[in-house]
Design an enzyme around this catalytic site. Sequence first.
Site, PDB file in Angstrom:
ATOM      1  N   HIS A 203       0.791  -1.239   0.000  1.00  0.00           N
ATOM      2  CA  HIS A 203       0.000   0.000   0.000  1.00  0.00           C
ATOM      3  C   HIS A 203       0.821   1.286   0.000  1.00  0.00           C
ATOM      4  O   HIS A 203       0.264   2.375  -0.052  1.00  0.00           O
ATOM      5  CB  HIS A 203      -0.926   0.036   1.219  1.00  0.00           C
ATOM      6  CG  HIS A 203      -0.209   0.308   2.498  1.00  0.00           C
ATOM      7  ND1 HIS A 203       0.575  -0.625   3.106  1.00  0.00           N
ATOM      8  CD2 HIS A 203      -0.133   1.416   3.265  1.00  0.00           C
ATOM      9  CE1 HIS A 203       1.092  -0.115   4.208  1.00  0.00           C
ATOM     10  NE2 HIS A 203       0.697   1.117   4.329  1.00  0.00           N
TER      11      HIS A 203
HETATM   12  N1  UDP Z   1      -2.985  -5.092   9.342  1.00  0.00           N
HETATM   13  C1  UDP Z   1      -4.219  -5.623   9.668  1.00  0.00           C
HETATM   14  N2  UDP Z   1      -5.002  -6.110   8.664  1.00  0.00           N
HETATM   15  C2  UDP Z   1      -4.629  -6.093   7.355  1.00  0.00           C
HETATM   16  C3  UDP Z   1      -3.347  -5.568   7.032  1.00  0.00           C
HETATM   17  C4  UDP Z   1      -2.553  -5.046   8.046  1.00  0.00           C
HETATM   18  O1  UDP Z   1      -4.581  -5.670  10.845  1.00  0.00           O
HETATM   19  O2  UDP Z   1      -5.391  -6.535   6.512  1.00  0.00           O
HETATM   20  C5  UDP Z   1      -2.152  -4.561  10.420  1.00  0.00           C
HETATM   21  C6  UDP Z   1      -0.749  -5.102  10.470  1.00  0.00           C
HETATM   22  O3  UDP Z   1      -0.708  -6.332  11.146  1.00  0.00           O
HETATM   23  C7  UDP Z   1       0.003  -4.003  11.198  1.00  0.00           C
HETATM   24  C8  UDP Z   1      -0.694  -2.773  10.724  1.00  0.00           C
HETATM   25  O4  UDP Z   1      -1.960  -3.177  10.216  1.00  0.00           O
HETATM   26  O5  UDP Z   1      -0.147  -4.117  12.591  1.00  0.00           O
HETATM   27  C9  UDP Z   1       0.183  -2.169   9.673  1.00  0.00           C
HETATM   28  O6  UDP Z   1      -0.466  -1.213   9.069  1.00  0.00           O
HETATM   29  P1  UDP Z   1      -0.103  -0.730   7.609  1.00  0.00           P
HETATM   30  O7  UDP Z   1       0.645  -1.772   6.890  1.00  0.00           O
HETATM   31  O8  UDP Z   1      -1.385  -0.226   7.050  1.00  0.00           O
HETATM   32  O9  UDP Z   1       0.793   0.546   7.915  1.00  0.00           O
HETATM   33  P2  UDP Z   1       2.328   0.799   8.129  1.00  0.00           P
HETATM   34  O10 UDP Z   1       2.804  -0.091   9.237  1.00  0.00           O
HETATM   35  O11 UDP Z   1       3.000   0.531   6.836  1.00  0.00           O
HETATM   36  O12 UDP Z   1       2.392   2.232   8.506  1.00  0.00           O
END
Ligand code: UDP
Length: 354
Positions: A203
């Site tokens: 994403h």
């Molecule tokens: N996550 C979730 N469901 C999903 C995909 C991700 O609960 O379908 C969780 C994942 O386990 C992590 C968090 O969302 O704890 C990460 O968020 P994301 O990847 O959106 O953001 P980033 O960490 O890249 O800022």
Amino acid sequence: MKILTIIGARPQFIKASVVSKAILEQPGLSEVIVHTGQHFDANMSDIFFDQLGIPKPHHQLDIHGGTHGDMTGRMLIEIEQVMLAEKPDRVLVYGDTNSTLAGALAAAKLHIPVVHIEAGLRSFNMRMPEEINRILTDQVSEVLFCPTQTAIDNLQREGFTSKSAQVLNVGDVMQDSALFFAQRATIPEGFDLKSGFILTTLHRAENTDDPLRLGAIVSALNEIHKTVAPVVVPMHPRTRGVIAKLGLVLEARVIAPVGYLEMIWLLQHSGLVLTDSGGVQKEAFFFGKACVTMRDQTEWVELLSCGANVLVGADRDQIVAAARQNVNRVVIDDNQLYGGGQAASRIAAHLASL
Ligand code: UDP
């Protein structure tokens, strides 16, 4: 001490689930939660409040969509109004989203001390919106809770040692969440694979907003799905939109975004994690899985040094080769790189001592 907490995006709900609990249990602290609305779909927001027992937000702002400037500007206006009404002693922000920056900026202008959780991370890529948000937030924060020694080193290099701000390594709150909820992992409804699949999330704007990169990644995932192991993708709504718009065909097991308990189940039962997420790189490590990261830099460089994670950018052949090499490889956290799951209680105790 009255703390006003700003959250708005999925990873912030997961971090808040453990920190808000620790704040509630800490004598002398009270919390008012503001949800900016940055993430608003039921499966990107409500499900986390329901599953993880996060207190219902006191203020729901419903601000999402538009350009970065538009979204951040609207948040700034509305968050300031909430702060003027609530008169908090401290404002708490997490991570690196537009909600983080808007909350920090509104507070700083009102002379309310800012507390930043997940401070000090750097990708050294100023084209990432997250990098801009985290650098500016750190600059106006009074207390910077860092998740790693790398984050402390970054801030020292930026001159924080000579500032009055407090910089502390408390460990990573995401490890607290992973440990706390691990026993409650739940298989996603209707999911029929047992183990060995490749869990993929995708994403980051640098991938989704560049048709060449996205095309190469989709092509790599198709090849891996056909020749290495089934690729399971809980698809972020933005990525789904761009893939459809570009007419790309992803021949993997695409499912809707899952709740955190389902995500933990998928992490526990996967044979490899393939991602461009920040949080998911560490969660792979917490659950003993190797990770292949589809980015050119990572903020979590200690995972590269210990060999748990490999960076492959958006190069189709490198992604496929790394998936083939790393599938079913077990990784072990020998050195408690992320603090061992005590970050939230350390944060609450420190806040109470201010
Ligand atoms: N996550 C979730 N469901 C999903 C995909 C991700 O609960 O379908 C969780 C994942 O386990 C992590 C968090 O969302 O704890 C990460 O968020 P994301 O990847 O959106 O953001 P980033 O960490 O890249 O800022």
